[in-house]
Design an enzyme around this catalytic site. Structure first.
Site, short mmCIF file in Angstrom:
data_model
loop_
_atom_site.label_atom_id
_atom_site.label_comp_id
_atom_site.label_asym_id
_atom_site.label_seq_id
_atom_site.Cartn_x
_atom_site.Cartn_y
_atom_site.Cartn_z
N GLU A 59 -11.23 -10.66 -1.06
CA GLU A 59 -10.51 -9.77 0.03
C GLU A 59 -11.98 -9.09 0.56
O GLU A 59 -12.33 -8.10 0.06
CB GLU A 59 -9.78 -8.71 -0.55
CG GLU A 59 -8.33 -9.17 -0.90
CD GLU A 59 -7.31 -8.16 -0.67
OE1 GLU A 59 -6.30 -8.41 -0.17
OE2 GLU A 59 -7.62 -6.83 -0.81
N GLY A 71 -7.37 -4.79 6.94
CA GLY A 71 -6.63 -3.71 8.17
C GLY A 71 -7.55 -3.82 9.25
O GLY A 71 -7.23 -2.94 10.18
N LYS A 100 0.95 -1.16 -0.04
CA LYS A 100 -0.04 -0.01 0.08
C LYS A 100 0.87 1.09 0.02
O LYS A 100 1.95 1.20 -0.58
CB LYS A 100 -1.06 0.15 1.10
CG LYS A 100 -1.59 -1.36 1.01
CD LYS A 100 -2.85 -1.37 2.25
CE LYS A 100 -3.77 -2.83 2.19
NZ LYS A 100 -4.84 -2.91 2.79
N GLU A 141 -9.60 -0.64 -1.63
CA GLU A 141 -9.37 0.84 -1.45
C GLU A 141 -9.33 1.89 -2.54
O GLU A 141 -9.66 2.86 -2.49
CB GLU A 141 -7.81 0.88 -0.68
CG GLU A 141 -7.83 0.51 0.79
CD GLU A 141 -6.78 -0.32 1.19
OE1 GLU A 141 -5.78 -0.07 0.57
OE2 GLU A 141 -6.65 -1.00 2.19
N HIS A 184 -8.37 -3.10 -6.32
CA HIS A 184 -8.34 -3.30 -4.87
C HIS A 184 -9.41 -2.34 -4.12
O HIS A 184 -9.90 -1.42 -4.68
CB HIS A 184 -6.94 -2.69 -4.13
CG HIS A 184 -6.81 -3.00 -2.68
ND1 HIS A 184 -7.38 -2.47 -1.59
CD2 HIS A 184 -6.17 -4.14 -2.09
CE1 HIS A 184 -7.24 -3.17 -0.51
NE2 HIS A 184 -6.20 -4.10 -0.84
P1 PGA Z 1 -4.21 -6.50 5.49
O1 PGA Z 1 -4.45 -5.91 3.74
O2 PGA Z 1 -3.77 -7.89 5.42
O3 PGA Z 1 -3.60 -5.28 6.16
O4 PGA Z 1 -5.70 -6.84 5.94
C1 PGA Z 1 -4.97 -6.88 2.81
C2 PGA Z 1 -4.89 -6.06 1.57
O5 PGA Z 1 -5.79 -4.94 1.60
O6 PGA Z 1 -4.44 -6.53 0.45
#
Ligand code: PGA
Length: 253
Positions: free
Chosen positions: A169, A175, A14, A99, A97
């Site tokens: 995911e 997170g 990230k 995000e 993703h």
């Molecule tokens: P995380 O993130 O392992 O920090 O939960 C995974 C991702 O967003 O790819």
């Protein structure tokens, strides 16, 4: 995991690590990946890509970007094309993703175009799909996942599907420290594989590596990776700690 498919452990850094910090972390990660029988990938910020490609040259570790633009070139200030990534030695790219979907208005339509651009440039796309907590609670997770898969991969041929990696995911697990149980993760990875079978045929679906992502760590990795339809992990937070990432790689052996 299934021996007929590639097992992939991919770190998603990230927006973390400056080039200097990236060099130091890669220095710690490389020895831990040296004996790996699985594919190890680090998906790093754009400015860290040259250093990551240089440091990992001749090693077992491949380098991925976290996004790209779907156009080949032109007046798209601030964007990076697939050819730019390919030329410096990048081989993977994370696409869609959650995000990016949430904070940068990424839609299934742009995700689909980006998958096409990545494949055309010879990059391996890691397509991310996943439901929100609300969607799960409203029991619309299966429709949501199937819709994402159908639209995001609408421009892909069965032959090219063999070059696509899918990551499940769940947004509520990213997170948050809240991992999906291995049963929950397996259920959705199986749903993804069944959807791929409908779209591309069972034989092709059997070859696609499907990763789980969302608070995967050194403790829960082995159980998640033992599921028949989970072929690896996309790891955020734990990929920033060489020891944890090393333990996840070891769990994938
Ligand atoms: P995380 O993130 O392992 O920090 O939960 C995974 C991702 O967003 O790819």
């Amino acid at each position: 995991m299934n021996s007929n498919r590639k097992t992939i452990i991919a770190g998603n850094w990230k927006m973390n690590k400056t080039p200097k910090e990236a060099e130091a972390l890669l220095g710690e990660v490389l020895p831990k990946a040296a004996g790996a029988s699985c594919e190890v990938v680090v998906c790093v910020p754009y400015v860290d890509l040259p250093i990551a490609c240089g440091k990992t040259a001749g090693s077992k570790v491949s380098v991925g970007a976290q996004n790209l633009h779907f156009k080949a070139s032109g007046a798209y200030t601030g964007e990076i094309s697939a050819a730019m990534l390919q030329e410096i030695g990048v081989s993977y790219v994370v696409i869609g993703h959650s995000e990016r979907r949430e904070y940068f208005a990424e839609t299934d339509a742009t995700v689909s175009l980006k998958i096409g651009a990545a494949l055309a440039a010879g990059l391996t796309p890691i397509l991310c799909v996943g439901e929100s907590l609300e969607q799960r609670e409203q029991n619309i997770m299966p429709e949501h996942i199937r819709t994402q898969i159908k639209i995001d991969l609408s421009g892909v041929s069965a032959a090219d599907m063999g070059r696509v990696v899918v990551a499940y995911e769940p947004i509520w697990a990213i997170g948050t420290g809240k991992t999906a149980t291995s049963e929950q993760a397996q259920e959705v990875c199986k749903l993804i594989r069944d959807t791929l079978a409908e779209l591309f045929g069972a034989e092709t679906a059997e070859t696609v590596s499907i990763l789980y992502g969302g608070s995967m760590n050194a403790k829960n990795a082995a159980e998640l990776l033992a599921q028949p339809d989970i072929d690896g992990g996309l790891i955020g937070g734990a990929s920033l700690k060489a020891d944890d990432f090393g333990q996840i790689i070891a769990a994938a052996q």
